[in-house]
Scaffold this motif. Structure first.
Motif, PDB file in Angstrom:
ATOM      1  N   GLY A 165      -1.551  50.038  33.681  1.00 16.50           N
ATOM      2  CA  GLY A 165      -2.806  50.080  33.608  1.00 16.50           C
ATOM      3  C   GLY A 165      -3.674  49.627  32.511  1.00 16.50           C
ATOM      4  O   GLY A 165      -4.683  48.978  32.444  1.00 16.50           O
ATOM      5  N   HIS A 166      -2.861  49.578  31.241  1.00 14.17           N
ATOM      6  CA  HIS A 166      -3.454  49.272  30.154  1.00 14.17           C
ATOM      7  C   HIS A 166      -2.895  47.771  29.729  1.00 14.17           C
ATOM      8  O   HIS A 166      -2.942  47.718  28.414  1.00 14.17           O
ATOM      9  CB  HIS A 166      -3.277  50.297  29.105  1.00 14.17           C
ATOM     10  CG  HIS A 166      -4.122  51.536  29.542  1.00 14.17           C
ATOM     11  ND1 HIS A 166      -5.544  51.744  29.511  1.00 14.17           N
ATOM     12  CD2 HIS A 166      -3.666  52.655  30.222  1.00 14.17           C
ATOM     13  CE1 HIS A 166      -5.771  52.881  30.280  1.00 14.17           C
ATOM     14  NE2 HIS A 166      -4.545  53.532  30.536  1.00 14.17           N
ATOM     15  N   MET A 167      -2.260  47.002  30.295  1.00 20.75           N
ATOM     16  CA  MET A 167      -1.698  45.828  30.080  1.00 20.75           C
ATOM     17  C   MET A 167      -3.141  45.075  29.743  1.00 20.75           C
ATOM     18  O   MET A 167      -3.984  45.116  30.619  1.00 20.75           O
ATOM     19  CB  MET A 167      -1.213  44.934  31.252  1.00 20.75           C
ATOM     20  CG  MET A 167       0.084  45.578  31.435  1.00 20.75           C
ATOM     21  SD  MET A 167       1.184  44.173  32.493  1.00 20.75           S
ATOM     22  CE  MET A 167      -0.024  44.446  34.079  1.00 20.75           C
ATOM     23  N   LEU A 175     -14.530  47.414  28.530  1.00 25.52           N
ATOM     24  CA  LEU A 175     -14.267  48.251  27.534  1.00 25.52           C
ATOM     25  C   LEU A 175     -13.290  49.257  28.583  1.00 25.52           C
ATOM     26  O   LEU A 175     -14.020  49.779  29.675  1.00 25.52           O
ATOM     27  CB  LEU A 175     -15.440  48.981  26.959  1.00 25.52           C
ATOM     28  CG  LEU A 175     -15.079  49.911  25.848  1.00 25.52           C
ATOM     29  CD1 LEU A 175     -14.170  49.336  24.746  1.00 25.52           C
ATOM     30  CD2 LEU A 175     -16.252  50.864  25.171  1.00 25.52           C
ATOM     31  N   CYS A 176     -12.413  49.798  27.906  1.00 30.03           N
ATOM     32  CA  CYS A 176     -11.484  50.771  28.830  1.00 30.03           C
ATOM     33  C   CYS A 176     -11.618  52.206  28.050  1.00 30.03           C
ATOM     34  O   CYS A 176     -11.551  52.234  26.733  1.00 30.03           O
ATOM     35  CB  CYS A 176     -10.086  50.180  28.784  1.00 30.03           C
ATOM     36  SG  CYS A 176      -9.093  51.422  29.773  1.00 30.03           S
ATOM     37  N   PRO A 177     -11.506  53.382  28.862  1.00 27.58           N
ATOM     38  CA  PRO A 177     -11.532  54.750  27.932  1.00 27.58           C
ATOM     39  C   PRO A 177     -10.356  54.629  27.146  1.00 27.58           C
ATOM     40  O   PRO A 177     -10.421  55.641  26.131  1.00 27.58           O
ATOM     41  CB  PRO A 177     -11.135  55.607  29.418  1.00 27.58           C
ATOM     42  CG  PRO A 177     -11.653  54.950  30.534  1.00 27.58           C
ATOM     43  CD  PRO A 177     -11.569  53.417  30.140  1.00 27.58           C
ATOM     44  N   CYS A 178      -9.330  53.871  27.105  1.00 24.46           N
ATOM     45  CA  CYS A 178      -8.281  54.152  26.166  1.00 24.46           C
ATOM     46  C   CYS A 178      -8.718  53.454  24.839  1.00 24.46           C
ATOM     47  O   CYS A 178      -8.009  53.263  23.904  1.00 24.46           O
ATOM     48  CB  CYS A 178      -7.067  53.226  26.563  1.00 24.46           C
ATOM     49  SG  CYS A 178      -7.117  51.328  26.543  1.00 24.46           S
ATOM     50  N   GLY A 179      -9.872  52.534  24.890  1.00 24.03           N
ATOM     51  CA  GLY A 179     -10.325  52.334  23.484  1.00 24.03           C
ATOM     52  C   GLY A 179      -9.902  50.732  23.216  1.00 24.03           C
ATOM     53  O   GLY A 179     -10.754  49.822  22.562  1.00 24.03           O
ATOM     54  N   GLY A 182     -10.459  44.841  28.513  1.00 28.99           N
ATOM     55  CA  GLY A 182      -9.658  43.897  29.097  1.00 28.99           C
ATOM     56  C   GLY A 182      -8.552  44.366  29.889  1.00 28.99           C
ATOM     57  O   GLY A 182      -7.837  43.812  30.453  1.00 28.99           O
ATOM     58  N   CYS A 183      -8.262  45.935  29.789  1.00 29.27           N
ATOM     59  CA  CYS A 183      -7.170  46.289  30.623  1.00 29.27           C
ATOM     60  C   CYS A 183      -7.266  46.306  32.102  1.00 29.27           C
ATOM     61  O   CYS A 183      -8.349  46.178  32.774  1.00 29.27           O
ATOM     62  CB  CYS A 183      -7.308  47.917  30.489  1.00 29.27           C
ATOM     63  SG  CYS A 183      -6.871  48.409  28.515  1.00 29.27           S
ATOM     64  N   TRP A 184      -5.928  45.981  32.686  1.00 31.71           N
ATOM     65  CA  TRP A 184      -5.802  45.610  33.905  1.00 31.71           C
ATOM     66  C   TRP A 184      -6.581  46.636  34.807  1.00 31.71           C
ATOM     67  O   TRP A 184      -7.198  46.496  35.884  1.00 31.71           O
ATOM     68  CB  TRP A 184      -4.309  45.672  34.441  1.00 31.71           C
ATOM     69  CG  TRP A 184      -3.780  45.302  35.648  1.00 31.71           C
ATOM     70  CD1 TRP A 184      -4.614  44.683  36.504  1.00 31.71           C
ATOM     71  CD2 TRP A 184      -2.772  45.773  36.421  1.00 31.71           C
ATOM     72  NE1 TRP A 184      -3.812  44.121  37.662  1.00 31.71           N
ATOM     73  CE2 TRP A 184      -2.710  44.983  37.657  1.00 31.71           C
ATOM     74  CE3 TRP A 184      -1.845  46.587  36.160  1.00 31.71           C
ATOM     75  CZ2 TRP A 184      -1.704  45.086  38.619  1.00 31.71           C
ATOM     76  CZ3 TRP A 184      -0.759  46.591  37.162  1.00 31.71           C
ATOM     77  CH2 TRP A 184      -0.640  46.110  38.465  1.00 31.71           C
TER      78      TRP A 184
HETATM   79 ZN   LIG Z   1      -6.889  50.768  28.856  1.00 30.20          ZN
END
Ligand SMILES: [Zn+2]
Length: 328
Positions: A165-167, A175-179, A182-184
């Motif tokens: 999911g974070h590719m 922006l993704c919660p992972c920081g 553009g994450c998948w």
């Molecule tokens: Zn992410």
């Protein structure tokens, strides 16, 4: 233990953001009894209380011999399952979960990631049965996953493989919660479906008129679920948005195929209810984007068969395997 582990039921527990759900699972994957508690995620000890309550209730309901307890949860576990590195919904941080729970439950344990458990269930009993290399993609709020290769779940060197999911699929994208950006999962998940719908409704309310009829004039109320329901009823914009999620899904699968060359890719999680509306466009995109297309076989892309209880079924079978191999 009287009978061999392979012939006995085991308990499977699935810890989500809101609930601890468990089941007594027979060796053929049948769920014999279920129980659940709300997840009080605020403290480690209250989460462990909820797990213990579900285990006690199931053990009492079953009455007979049990192999052990398999526990799957959202989050990162080290390869042995001894330590929770991080869990987004729960208070565990670098916790020695397995040691604490073994002391408390006095039963053999398997502990790991929930999507890994679901991948194993689909391999053992579902859509990936018998596959040499199967990938599971769980689509929900985000994207989770798992890898089964040559008859084994493969959690990676540090236990955190399958987090595709974070590719990054869009440089400087959402922006993704992972920081990262553009994450998948920002483009191919339930969250993505809702976000794209809100963006369209804000910029072209007329195009989104049918969707907005469902939630009132404020586009911020639109969720992925609203879009899914509208698409099922033939709303053209909703169908277009679901197709777009499918195209992103297919592109990501092509990228995964370039790295791992899977035989089958199983799509599970809540968003997989979109079914062929999403999987059709995903397969089309995969056909066009698969590296070396025309010169190599690509993976089959199929819907999961076990539904929301895959995590319970897989975790139970993983503790059964661990006990058989002496690693529980
Ligand atoms: Zn992410």
């Amino acid at each position: 233990m009287t009978g061999p582990a392979a012939e006995l039921p085991a308990l499977g527990i699935d810890i989500g953001g809101t609930k601890v759900a468990g089941g007594v699972v027979a060796p053929d994957g049948t769920i014999l009894a279920t129980a659940r508690r709300a997840t009080p995620g605020s403290s480690v000890s209250s989460t462990e209380d909820a797990i213990a309550a579900v285990v006690d209730e199931l053990a009492e309901a079953h009455g007979g011999e049990l192999v052990g307890v398999g526990i799957g949860a959202a989050g990162w576990f080290d390869r042995t399952g001894d330590t929770v590195l991080f869990s987004p919904h729960l208070a565990w941080r670098n916790s020695s979960l397995r040691k604490d729970l073994t002391a408390r439950l006095q039963r053999p344990l398997w502990v790991g990631n929930d999507a890994n458990a679901a991948a194993w269930a689909e391999y053992r009993y579902g859509a990936a049965r018998g596959a040499y290399l199967a990938l599971m993609i769980t689509l929900g709020t985000g994207i989770g996953g798992g890898i089964v290769l040559d008859g084994r779940l493969r959690p990676g060197a540090h236990g955190v493989a399958g987090e595709w999911g974070h590719m990054r699929v869009v440089p400087d994208g959402r922006l993704c919660p992972c920081g990262n950006r553009g994450c998948w999962e920002q483009y191919a998940s339930g969250t993505a479906l809702g976000q794209t719908a809100r963006e369209v409704a804000r910029t072209s309310p007329a195009a989104a008129a049918l969707l907005l009829e469902r939630v009132g004039p404020d586009p911020d109320g639109l969720t992925g679920e609203d879009v899914a329901r509208a698409a099922a009823q033939g709303d053209p914009l909703a169908l277009e948005l679901v197709t777009e999620v499918g195209v992103w899904l297919g592109q990501g699968i092509a990228d995964l195929a370039a790295v791992l060359d899977p035989e089958v890719v199983v799509i599970g999680g809540g968003v997989s209810k979109l079914g062929e509306m999403m999987l059709g466009p995903a397969r089309e995109r995969l056909d066009r984007a698969l590296p070396g297309r025309g010169y190599r076989p690509g993976p089959r892309v199929v819907a999961a068969e076990l539904g929301p209880q895959a995590g319970i079924v897989g975790a139970a079978d993983l503790v059964r395997q661990a006990v058989s191999e002496g690693t529980a």
